[in-house]
Every structure is written in structure tokens, then in C-alpha cells.
Design a protein around this motif. Structure first.
Motif, short mmCIF file in Angstrom:
data_model
loop_
_atom_site.label_atom_id
_atom_site.label_comp_id
_atom_site.label_asym_id
_atom_site.label_seq_id
_atom_site.Cartn_x
_atom_site.Cartn_y
_atom_site.Cartn_z
N UNK A 137 -2.86 -10.41 -2.52
CA UNK A 137 -2.88 -10.45 -4.13
C UNK A 137 -1.84 -9.28 -4.30
N UNK A 138 -0.83 -9.83 -5.36
CA UNK A 138 0.13 -9.00 -5.77
C UNK A 138 -0.29 -8.60 -7.38
N UNK A 139 -0.46 -7.22 -7.72
CA UNK A 139 -1.00 -7.02 -8.82
C UNK A 139 0.16 -6.47 -9.67
N UNK A 140 0.19 -6.50 -11.15
CA UNK A 140 0.94 -6.08 -12.01
C UNK A 140 1.49 -4.48 -12.05
N UNK A 141 0.55 -3.92 -11.63
CA UNK A 141 0.75 -2.46 -11.59
C UNK A 141 1.65 -2.10 -10.26
N UNK A 142 1.80 -2.99 -9.32
CA UNK A 142 2.77 -2.81 -8.15
C UNK A 142 1.90 -2.46 -6.78
N UNK A 143 0.51 -2.75 -6.87
CA UNK A 143 -0.42 -3.10 -5.87
C UNK A 143 -0.15 -4.09 -5.00
N UNK A 144 -0.11 -4.13 -3.61
CA UNK A 144 -0.14 -5.37 -2.99
C UNK A 144 -1.33 -4.91 -2.12
N UNK A 145 -2.23 -6.05 -2.11
CA UNK A 145 -3.65 -6.00 -1.36
C UNK A 145 -3.64 -7.07 -0.47
N UNK A 146 -3.96 -7.09 1.02
CA UNK A 146 -4.14 -7.87 1.75
C UNK A 146 -5.40 -7.84 2.58
N UNK A 147 -5.91 -9.19 2.79
CA UNK A 147 -7.19 -9.11 3.62
C UNK A 147 -6.79 -9.78 4.98
N UNK A 148 -7.27 -8.94 5.87
CA UNK A 148 -6.88 -9.67 7.45
C UNK A 148 -8.28 -10.10 7.96
N UNK B 158 -9.86 -12.08 11.13
CA UNK B 158 -9.80 -12.93 12.30
C UNK B 158 -11.01 -13.87 12.59
N UNK B 159 -10.52 -15.07 12.65
CA UNK B 159 -11.56 -16.18 12.66
C UNK B 159 -12.61 -16.19 13.84
N UNK B 160 -12.11 -15.72 14.96
CA UNK B 160 -12.97 -15.52 16.08
C UNK B 160 -14.07 -14.61 15.64
N UNK B 161 -15.27 -14.63 16.16
CA UNK B 161 -16.37 -13.76 15.95
C UNK B 161 -15.97 -12.47 16.60
N UNK B 162 -16.16 -11.47 15.86
CA UNK B 162 -16.30 -10.14 16.42
C UNK B 162 -14.70 -9.88 16.38
N UNK B 163 -13.87 -10.28 15.82
CA UNK B 163 -12.39 -9.93 15.69
C UNK B 163 -12.19 -8.85 14.44
N UNK B 164 -10.90 -8.70 14.42
CA UNK B 164 -10.51 -7.69 13.48
C UNK B 164 -10.69 -7.99 11.85
N UNK B 165 -11.18 -7.28 11.08
CA UNK B 165 -11.40 -7.70 9.52
C UNK B 165 -11.22 -6.44 8.92
N UNK B 166 -10.25 -6.37 8.07
CA UNK B 166 -9.66 -5.16 7.12
C UNK B 166 -9.22 -5.51 5.78
N UNK B 167 -8.92 -4.77 4.95
CA UNK B 167 -8.27 -4.74 3.58
C UNK B 167 -7.34 -3.62 3.83
N UNK B 168 -6.00 -4.21 3.48
CA UNK B 168 -4.83 -3.14 3.55
C UNK B 168 -4.47 -3.00 2.06
N UNK B 169 -4.06 -1.75 1.60
CA UNK B 169 -3.65 -1.66 0.24
C UNK B 169 -2.13 -0.99 0.30
N UNK B 170 -1.11 -1.60 -0.09
CA UNK B 170 0.42 -1.00 -0.13
C UNK B 170 0.77 -0.77 -1.58
N UNK B 171 1.12 0.39 -1.71
CA UNK B 171 1.39 0.85 -3.27
C UNK B 171 3.30 0.71 -3.09
N UNK B 172 3.70 -0.14 -4.22
CA UNK B 172 5.14 0.02 -4.46
C UNK B 172 5.82 1.36 -4.76
N UNK B 173 6.91 1.48 -4.45
CA UNK B 173 7.92 2.63 -4.78
C UNK B 173 7.62 2.80 -6.31
N UNK B 174 7.38 4.07 -6.41
CA UNK B 174 7.17 4.39 -7.92
C UNK B 174 6.08 4.33 -8.84
#
Length: 153
Positions: A89-100, A102-118
Motif C-alpha cells: 500500500x502506497x499512502x499519500x503522506x509518503x509511506x509505503x507499507x508491505x505485508x510479506x 509466506x504461503x507455507x505453514x511456519x514461514x516468514x510473515x512480517x509487515x514492513x514500513x518504508x518512509x519516503x525521503x522528506x
């Protein structure tokens, strides 16, 4: 209407209402380059209004940490590569959020936040997360953080 993100010619199409549109477009292009280099997958975005179910999915996961993003979502993307589903999801304020997710049981699952420059750190994230810095030719300085998902969504 979906748009293939070109990481060679950065475009602000779809992100024009953002006060940091050039930096957010660079961040979006940076993500597109990652998927192309790692998986040879094309990164395609769509208007957020076209996929309210994806936004509900992301908001349900964020509620695990009592995080509510106040900014308007502009664009969304969903890719499934190498047994992993990525939702962006790319937000108007400049935030990029991603949900990773893994479809396999017990795999990695995380939310990442990235802030645009400025852009300032959103109030919903300021007290809960520490952000590391990363340099990008496309996006300038990216500040990022993440959390591991505990629930099942």
C-alpha cells in the motif's frame, strides 16, 4: 486500471496528490527494481479504491499492533512469487507499507514500513518503531522498520 511500474524512468502517475510525490515514486520504483532483479517479476500497482479487500487485510494485520494509518491510500499492489504473497500500500503522506506472507505453514510473515525521503514519521509509528536508514539511487534516503506478524490472516 493497473500500471506497470517502470524503474528506469520514474513516474509520479497515481501519486500526484502526495506532497512528496517524486520521492514516493522513487520508492515505488525501488520496489519494482527489487522484484525484477530478484524474481524477474513485474511490479504492477492499481488504485487503492479498486481493492478495499486488500486494504481491509492490511488494516486487520496492523490492528495486531494497534497501528492505524491515517493517511489516504493511493495505490496497492499484490504479487505472489516463490511461495510468498506480497501486499503493498502506497499512502499519500509518503509511506509505503508491505505485508510479506509466506504461503507455507511456519514461514516468514512480517509487515514492513518504508518512509519516503522528506516525509516525517507518522504519529501512528513514531513511538512504536525505530527506523533504519538506507540509500537508494531511485528513492534517496529510505527509512524503514518492520514487525513480525503473530496472528493468522
Amino acid at each position: 486500471m493497473s500500471d506497470q511500474v517502470d524503474f528506469k524512468t520514474v513516474s509520479t502517475v497515481g501519486l500526484e496528490s502526495s506532497p512528496v510525490a517524486p520521492a514516493l515514486a522513487g520508492l515505488r520504483a525501488n520496489e519494482a527494481r527489487y522484484f525484477w532483479n530478484k524474481y524477474k517479476a513485474v511490479f504492477t500497482t492499481e488504485p487503492a479504491a479498486a481493492h478495499p479487500d486488500w486494504l481491509d487485510y492490511v488494516n486487520a494485520i496492523l490492528s495486531e499492533r494497534d497501528v492505524v494509518i491515517e493517511a489516504k491510500p493511493l495505490e496497492v499492489a499484490r504479487l505472489e512469487v516463490a511461495g510468498i504473497r506480497y501486499t503493498y500500500v502506497f499512502y499519500e503522506d509518503g509511506l509505503c507499507l508491505n505485508v510479506l506472507w509466506t504461503l507455507e505453514a511456519g514461514g516468514k510473515r512480517a509487515v514492513g514500513f518504508k518512509l519516503s525521503d522528506g516525509m516525517p514519521v507518522p504519529a501512528a509509528l513514531a513511538d512504536k518503531f525505530k527506523f533504519a536508514r538506507q540509500k537508494s539511487k531511485l528513492a534517496g534516503t529510505i527509512r524503514g522498520s518492520y514487525f513480525v506478524i503473530k496472528g493468522t490472516y
